[in-house]
Motif scaffolding. Structure first.
Motif, mmCIF file in Angstrom:
data_model
loop_
_atom_site.group_PDB
_atom_site.id
_atom_site.type_symbol
_atom_site.label_atom_id
_atom_site.label_comp_id
_atom_site.label_asym_id
_atom_site.label_seq_id
_atom_site.Cartn_x
_atom_site.Cartn_y
_atom_site.Cartn_z
ATOM 1 N N TYR A 4 0.854 -1.178 0.000
ATOM 2 C CA TYR A 4 0.000 0.000 0.000
ATOM 3 C C TYR A 4 0.895 1.235 0.000
ATOM 4 O O TYR A 4 1.918 1.256 0.674
ATOM 5 N N TYR A 50 0.510 4.100 1.346
ATOM 6 C CA TYR A 50 0.533 4.748 2.655
ATOM 7 C C TYR A 50 -0.441 4.009 3.565
ATOM 8 O O TYR A 50 -1.298 3.254 3.107
ATOM 9 N N ARG A 51 -0.302 4.210 4.850
ATOM 10 C CA ARG A 51 -1.073 3.453 5.829
ATOM 11 C C ARG A 51 -2.588 3.557 5.624
ATOM 12 O O ARG A 51 -3.306 2.563 5.702
ATOM 13 N N SER A 52 -3.080 4.720 5.352
ATOM 14 C CA SER A 52 -4.530 4.877 5.227
ATOM 15 C C SER A 52 -5.100 4.195 3.984
ATOM 16 O O SER A 52 -6.307 4.016 3.877
ATOM 17 N N CYS A 58 -4.436 1.141 3.281
ATOM 18 C CA CYS A 58 -4.639 -0.251 3.697
ATOM 19 C C CYS A 58 -6.020 -0.364 4.341
ATOM 20 O O CYS A 58 -6.339 0.379 5.272
ATOM 21 N N ARG A 91 -9.188 -1.146 6.619
ATOM 22 C CA ARG A 91 -9.331 -1.405 8.059
ATOM 23 C C ARG A 91 -9.405 -2.893 8.349
ATOM 24 O O ARG A 91 -8.910 -3.371 9.356
ATOM 25 N N TRP A 134 -5.973 -4.480 8.863
ATOM 26 C CA TRP A 134 -5.405 -4.236 10.193
ATOM 27 C C TRP A 134 -6.088 -5.117 11.233
ATOM 28 O O TRP A 134 -5.422 -5.715 12.080
ATOM 29 N N LEU A 174 3.269 -2.015 16.533
ATOM 30 C CA LEU A 174 2.821 -0.892 15.726
ATOM 31 C C LEU A 174 3.797 0.259 15.919
ATOM 32 O O LEU A 174 4.093 0.651 17.051
ATOM 33 N N GLY A 186 4.860 4.223 14.598
ATOM 34 C CA GLY A 186 4.463 5.417 13.874
ATOM 35 C C GLY A 186 4.558 6.631 14.771
ATOM 36 O O GLY A 186 4.758 6.509 15.975
ATOM 37 N N ASN A 244 0.127 6.659 15.802
ATOM 38 C CA ASN A 244 -0.644 5.413 15.884
ATOM 39 C C ASN A 244 -2.096 5.626 16.298
ATOM 40 O O ASN A 244 -2.764 4.699 16.739
ATOM 41 N N ARG A 255 2.124 15.529 12.435
ATOM 42 C CA ARG A 255 1.294 14.354 12.141
ATOM 43 C C ARG A 255 -0.089 14.512 12.767
ATOM 44 O O ARG A 255 -1.101 14.164 12.157
ATOM 45 N N GLU A 263 -3.483 14.501 10.590
ATOM 46 C CA GLU A 263 -4.559 13.550 10.857
ATOM 47 C C GLU A 263 -5.806 14.236 11.399
ATOM 48 O O GLU A 263 -6.842 13.596 11.558
#
Length: 111
Positions: free
Chosen positions: A23, A25-27, A29, A31, A34, A47, A49, A52, A91, A95
């Motif tokens: 992916y 970036y994380r977002s 991926c 849900r 995860w 985890l 980051g 997180n 960050r 977010e």
């Protein structure tokens, strides 16, 4: 930063490979991925980051899930950014955490 569009053609992916998906970036991926990764972990959940927050905001009952993991012998670790660093603050702004009125504190799992 790894460029996913350059990396993807060179990776062997699929059920019989160690890398199942990539992916950008994380977002990106889902849900559900995860949730599945955490649910199926047997020996360790790690985890890492700057914040997180996503794990706590997107995974219902995460604290209870992690407690059950610990009780079954699974090691739980989080690597977090320094809350006083400029990078971590950036960050949090990206977010949109504080703009949504959230105030997340760290606490041991036995709290």
């Amino acid at each position: 930063m790894i460029r996913p569009n350059l990396l993807q053609p060179n990776l062997k992916t699929g059920h019989d490979r160690e890398v199942l998906a990539v992916y950008p970036y994380r977002s990106a991926c889902p849900r559900s991925v995860w949730a599945q990764l955490i649910a199926e972990a047997r020996s360790e959940v790690f985890l890492a980051g700057y914040t997180n927050y996503f794990a706590w905001l997107e995974q219902p009952e995460l604290l209870q899930t992690l407690r059950r993991k610990v009780e079954s012998g699974c090691r739980i670790r989080f690597l977090l950014g320094d809350p006083d660093s400029d990078t971590t603050r950036e960050r949090e702004q990206i977010e949109g955490l504080w703009s949504r009125g959230r105030d997340i504190r760290t606490a041991p799992l036995d709290a």
